[in-house]
Design an enzyme around this catalytic site. Sequence first.
Site, mmCIF file in Angstrom:
data_model
loop_
_atom_site.group_PDB
_atom_site.id
_atom_site.type_symbol
_atom_site.label_atom_id
_atom_site.label_comp_id
_atom_site.label_asym_id
_atom_site.label_seq_id
_atom_site.Cartn_x
_atom_site.Cartn_y
_atom_site.Cartn_z
ATOM 1 N N HIS A 185 17.580 -37.202 -5.334
ATOM 2 C CA HIS A 185 16.813 -37.466 -4.117
ATOM 3 C C HIS A 185 15.377 -36.974 -4.247
ATOM 4 C CE1 HIS A 185 20.376 -38.892 -2.144
ATOM 5 N NE2 HIS A 185 21.010 -37.774 -2.442
ATOM 6 N N GLU A 206 8.487 -15.070 -10.087
ATOM 7 C CA GLU A 206 7.878 -13.781 -9.733
ATOM 8 C C GLU A 206 7.232 -13.109 -10.940
ATOM 9 O OE1 GLU A 206 10.197 -11.259 -6.350
ATOM 10 O OE2 GLU A 206 11.422 -11.779 -8.069
ATOM 11 N N CYS A 249 0.834 -1.198 0.000
ATOM 12 C CA CYS A 249 0.000 0.000 0.000
ATOM 13 C C CYS A 249 0.874 1.255 0.000
ATOM 14 C CB CYS A 249 -0.946 0.097 1.191
ATOM 15 S SG CYS A 249 -2.070 -1.281 1.312
ATOM 16 N N ASN A 307 -1.753 2.244 5.455
ATOM 17 C CA ASN A 307 -0.863 1.148 5.054
ATOM 18 C C ASN A 307 -0.527 0.385 6.327
ATOM 19 O OD1 ASN A 307 1.317 -0.420 4.134
ATOM 20 N ND2 ASN A 307 2.753 1.272 4.459
ATOM 21 N N GLY A 308 -0.664 -0.944 6.303
ATOM 22 C CA GLY A 308 -0.345 -1.734 7.496
ATOM 23 C C GLY A 308 -1.525 -2.625 7.874
ATOM 24 N N TRP A 366 -2.518 -2.902 -1.612
ATOM 25 C CA TRP A 366 -2.124 -4.308 -1.688
ATOM 26 C C TRP A 366 -2.964 -4.981 -0.613
ATOM 27 C CZ3 TRP A 366 0.117 -8.117 1.416
ATOM 28 C CH2 TRP A 366 0.654 -9.214 0.741
ATOM 29 N N LYS A 398 13.309 -15.181 -9.659
ATOM 30 C CA LYS A 398 13.045 -14.155 -10.685
ATOM 31 C C LYS A 398 12.028 -14.687 -11.686
ATOM 32 C CE LYS A 398 14.115 -11.258 -9.324
ATOM 33 N NZ LYS A 398 14.792 -10.963 -8.112
ATOM 34 N N LYS A 402 6.579 -4.458 -3.835
ATOM 35 C CA LYS A 402 8.024 -4.320 -3.679
ATOM 36 C C LYS A 402 8.429 -4.163 -2.224
ATOM 37 C CE LYS A 402 12.090 -2.520 -5.622
ATOM 38 N NZ LYS A 402 12.486 -3.893 -5.924
ATOM 39 N N GLU A 456 17.978 -17.695 -6.772
ATOM 40 C CA GLU A 456 17.591 -16.346 -7.195
ATOM 41 C C GLU A 456 17.067 -16.371 -8.637
ATOM 42 O OE1 GLU A 456 16.876 -13.699 -5.854
ATOM 43 O OE2 GLU A 456 17.049 -12.169 -7.401
ATOM 44 N N ARG A 508 4.209 -0.417 -4.582
ATOM 45 C CA ARG A 508 3.864 -0.883 -3.236
ATOM 46 C C ARG A 508 2.573 -1.684 -3.200
ATOM 47 N NH1 ARG A 508 6.837 1.870 0.600
ATOM 48 N NH2 ARG A 508 5.390 1.262 2.235
HETATM 49 C C1 G6P Z 1 9.578 -8.261 -1.611
HETATM 50 C C2 G6P Z 1 10.134 -7.856 -2.963
HETATM 51 C C3 G6P Z 1 11.462 -8.593 -3.200
HETATM 52 C C4 G6P Z 1 12.426 -8.334 -2.059
HETATM 53 C C5 G6P Z 1 11.808 -8.684 -0.696
HETATM 54 C C6 G6P Z 1 12.675 -8.199 0.449
HETATM 55 O O1 G6P Z 1 9.191 -9.596 -1.626
HETATM 56 O O2 G6P Z 1 9.219 -8.154 -3.987
HETATM 57 O O3 G6P Z 1 12.021 -8.125 -4.413
HETATM 58 O O4 G6P Z 1 13.576 -9.097 -2.234
HETATM 59 O O5 G6P Z 1 10.546 -8.031 -0.571
HETATM 60 O O6 G6P Z 1 12.740 -6.798 0.396
HETATM 61 P P1 G6P Z 1 13.901 -5.932 0.989
HETATM 62 O O7 G6P Z 1 13.480 -4.505 0.700
HETATM 63 O O8 G6P Z 1 13.915 -6.219 2.466
HETATM 64 O O9 G6P Z 1 15.161 -6.308 0.323
#
Ligand code: G6P
Length: 609
Positions: free
Chosen positions: A505, A489, A2, A100-101, A75, A486, A604, A482, A27
Amino acid sequence: MCGIVAATASREVAEILMEGLRRLEYRGYDSAGLALISNKAALQMRRRKGKVKELEMALSHQPLTGFNGIAHTRWATHGEPSELNAHPHTSGGRVAVVHNGIIENHESLRNELKEKNYKFSSDTDTEVIAHLLHYYLEKHGKSLSEALRASVLQLEGAFALSAIDIAHPNQIVASRRDSPLVIGVGIGEYFIASDQLALRQVTDRFIYLEENDTVLVAPDFLEVRNAQEVVVERKITQITSSPEENMLGSYSHFMQKEIFEQPKALHATLAATNDSESAGLFSPEIEKTFDIIKAVQIVACGTSYHAGLVARYWFEELAGIPCQVEIASEFRYRQRVTQPATLLITVSQSGETADTLAALRGIGSAEFVASLAISNVDNSTLVRESDLVFLTKAGAEVGVASTKAFTTQLASLLAITLALGRRNGMHEDQEQEISSALDSLPDTISGVLKMDSQIRDLSAKFTRRKNALFLGRGVYYPVAMEGALKLKEISYIHAEAYAAGELKHGPLALVDEDMPIVAIAPADQLLEKLRSNLEEVRARGGQLCVFADPDSGLESSADLLVLMMPDCADYIKPIVYTVALQLLAYYVALNKGTDVDKPRNLAKSVTVE
Ligand code: G6P
């Protein structure tokens, strides 16, 4: 999680609020809305389900005017994404609130307010705030700022909120607890937002609010009160970065722009590690702490957690420092046994991730020697609350899927490895090799970016797939994690990473001609082992795409596609290979037509638990 934006001025603010929402959309983007007090002191509101552009369309048909207003991009936490659940939430036709929260005691507050005859029109936790404010304004005759202070005392949980009231048509109130909120200082106008990025088009001067601060602003008035309700002065910080930094320019997506910005971001981060003048980087305090620590505990979430996993290999193999890495949401709730003289390192691009912050706040008073935050955002809550700070210089990252923030975190962690290794008997030659490897990193990454069209071609093999496996060994296992993160996501393809030795396994059962497998195969001491793992896949008809070193001896064939990576020192290969995987995910998502920068259901900055 948010985004909030608010403005009080002596000019129309609707477009300022909308531009703020566009910049805050990273956000959350389930719904958006805004409320303005018209010049006749009437409350006007528009809300739409979906992205900010839906709200924009609604406003282009029926514009709103006013000098004072609040806006929100959501969100969803409580209540599905819908127009009714979209913020702002109102009460009695006079008060409007954005939040937000999560208000954890919303159910009991809702019941109390229902007994006072308040009717609820949404499923959100936020609506209780609107009714609480109304109750104190109307039933207790309080001023708007008094009503805010009385209301926040009743709220449990995390919030950043902002509210307006038609009886106070020039005023905006706001407060924060465990969620970020900044005040933008204009000339004869004030703004409020979840992130300064939202306001860079209108000001470069910001006040970062502290926990439980409450604020009252009018065009020419500002009052901040602390948790004890005492009026306090908060410092104004002038920002120097360009307001255009978060514009797309010639790129199609922020993710693409941010992938291509990596040489520059890495250069800036590494330059800062070498510059003793720059704020916080290898400060004397960090140096002193490094002198006494015997172990490291890394805590982070998402991509930042993967950076920690890579760093564990470096800390232990290169610097001889024992290192544990844990996901923040697990670490915070676990009974732990911490080794003496351990340094806590939190890694967070935003510096606002709720679980990482809670992990920091939950540590025992003597559990760690110190806490060191590696973050990309100066003035973020994590940065402010940590003993030591190491700022990455990635610049603003807008795409939800983290790219340049990750590689700059890795470069910082390798620079820290070097600093720790020096104190722990690292041979001078090795120190020199790591140092030159770091110096060559920006150019090597430019070399990976030249593989753009090759990787774009490769991406076609993934477009129609439902699953993908990513394999790596050693330090390349977290790189594979990672890469898989990616891909899932942004392309919504189910992707899993496995340490290649674990294939037999379990995951080998999934391998058939429909399963593309990405392997990370630099020519290191594990290459021969990895080759055997690849043969196991080949024998079962799996489609292999291998990212390899020029001297790996691997060659493309009917069921094996090999992409040769630029030659470089082993130390930086985890960073170099990551960039190729970022490009792969980007192009697969592009082929599938997903929203690359704003993937569904994600945000994000995750400021809720
Ligand atoms: C969210 C974002 C990710 C990020 C994670 C941790 O899930 O979509 O891209 O890695 O938060 O965020 P930070 O700001 O703590 O690195």
